[in-house]
Design an enzyme around this catalytic site. Structure first.
Site, PDB file in Angstrom:
ATOM      1  N   LYS A 178      45.270  43.301  29.857  1.00  0.00           N
ATOM      2  CA  LYS A 178      44.618  42.254  29.078  1.00  0.00           C
ATOM      3  C   LYS A 178      45.070  40.846  29.463  1.00  0.00           C
ATOM      4  O   LYS A 178      44.347  39.882  29.241  1.00  0.00           O
ATOM      5  CB  LYS A 178      44.874  42.493  27.586  1.00  0.00           C
ATOM      6  CG  LYS A 178      44.271  43.797  27.063  1.00  0.00           C
ATOM      7  CD  LYS A 178      44.684  44.067  25.617  1.00  0.00           C
ATOM      8  CE  LYS A 178      44.096  45.368  25.107  1.00  0.00           C
ATOM      9  NZ  LYS A 178      44.545  45.688  23.728  1.00  0.00           N
ATOM     10  N   ILE A 179      46.276  40.727  29.981  1.00  0.00           N
ATOM     11  CA  ILE A 179      46.830  39.429  30.389  1.00  0.00           C
ATOM     12  C   ILE A 179      47.279  39.532  31.837  1.00  0.00           C
ATOM     13  O   ILE A 179      47.947  40.495  32.225  1.00  0.00           O
ATOM     14  CB  ILE A 179      48.018  39.029  29.491  1.00  0.00           C
ATOM     15  CG1 ILE A 179      47.558  38.816  28.044  1.00  0.00           C
ATOM     16  CG2 ILE A 179      48.709  37.789  30.031  1.00  0.00           C
ATOM     17  CD1 ILE A 179      46.660  37.620  27.825  1.00  0.00           C
TER      18      ILE A 179
END
Length: 345
Positions: free
Chosen positions: A295-296
């Site tokens: 996600k990051i």
């Protein structure tokens, strides 16, 4: 083993007291330690995010911050297209409306006699008061709008709030939804019913029968399409909760839609939070943990400042005002607001 000289390569710079701008002070704080340093780092990441010509910026707006004098900051960010997609709690996009309708919040006390406040029909938000009778009038206004929509039709929250923004714009009400309608910024509220909107819908249905519905699956279909069309995505989280988790899942949807063999994480990320990670909640989840989900981006720029949002957000916004304007080519979401009954392709 890391060389000793590398550990001692960045001298801390103590802050000298002198006349200076907010942005200059934040840059100086960034050369110190603890959360002052983190707030300075947050500004640095925001500036790089806004200067990136190919990133779509999602803004997660959690809690009940509109009651504390923060919503006009978010409106300014929308008007300047420093936000491309707003994901909010229902509270934040109804309690801004309360003030936009001409009502006021009042400074109060967190040690008030709450039984007496109940008798006086005064609602308390920690140390802020609101008139319950005015709050009911705000809910009635939402109910009136519900009556203009097609009964039985299913809307995404972005469609619903785009229509509501136009409704308010026509009536001279300058709320977050009205500003987003003018700017072409979609607002998603995946838990919108958990607010005055849900109460208004309940009362409207009791009095008038069938209502339109807000479809959370439609929200995710539209959010996934936004992510899939973006060159890259970036995030700003004020708080955490459902807005943060919803935005984080955009990356998962894009990954799986493209075969699931490669991740498409958020490139830049900033979070202002008072939560900590050891309780296991999403609000305190670190960006490092989010790397494990894809996600990051571990190679991207991110900063977390553990600070009350009512302190950090005004400071960061005024620093951006000083450093701007940032000439961005913001994404055009005309296609989203003109979705046909055939859906998104």
């Amino acid at each position: 083993m890391t060389d000793r000289s590398e550990y001692l390569s960045r001298p801390l710079e103590s802050i000298e007291v002198r006349p200076r701008s907010i942005s200059d002070l934040l840059e100086a704080m960034g050369r110190t330690g603890f959360q002052g340093r983190s707030l300075g780092a947050s500004l640095d990441v925001l500036v790089r995010m806004l200067r990136d010509p190919d990133t779509t910026i999602f803004f997660g707006y959690a809690g009940s911050l509109s009651t504390t004098g923060q919503w006009k900051i978010v409106r300014w960010l929308i008007e300047n297209r420093y936000i491309d997609v707003l994901v909010s709690t229902g509270a934040n996009i109804s309690e801004d409306l309360f003030e936009a309708l001409g009502y006021s919040y009042y400074q109060g006390s967190h040690v008030a006699d709450d039984t007496e406040l109940l008798e006086q029909q005064i609602d308390r938000y920690y140390d802020v008061y609101a008139d319950e009778l005015q709050y009911r009038r705000m809910e009635s206004f939402i109910g009136e709008f519900l009556g203009t929509l097609q009964a039985g039709r299913s809307y995404s929250s972005a469609e619903f709030l785009h229509e509501f923004g136009g409704y308010q714009q026509e009536r001279g009400i300058d709320s977050l939804a009205a500003a987003a309608h003018r700017a072409g910024v979609p607002i998603f509220s995946p838990a919108m019913a958990d607010s005055a909107y849900g109460v208004a819908a309940f009362l409207r249905q009791r009095q008038h029968g069938q209502l339109p519905s807000v479809d959370q699956f439609k929200d995710f279909i539209e959010l996934g399409a936004i992510g899939d069309r973006a060159g890259s995505t970036s995030v700003v989280y004020v708080g955490g909760g459902v807005p943060k988790d919803t935005i984080q899942l955009v990356t998962v949807m894009v990954d799986l839609a493209r075969g699931g063999d490669k991740t498409y994480p958020h490139k830049y990320a900033v979070q202002i939070t008072t939560d900590s990670p050891q309780w296991g909640g999403l609000s305190g989840c670190t960006f490092e943990e989010a790397v494990s989900w894809g996600k990051i981006d571990p190679r991207g720029d991110h900063a977390v400042c553990y600070c009350d949002a009512t302190i950090a957000l005004p400071i960061l916004a005024h620093a951006l005002l000083e450093k701007g304007p940032f000439e961005r080519k913001a994404p055009d979401f005309t296609w989203l607001f003109e979705v046909s009954s055939a859906g998104i392709s």
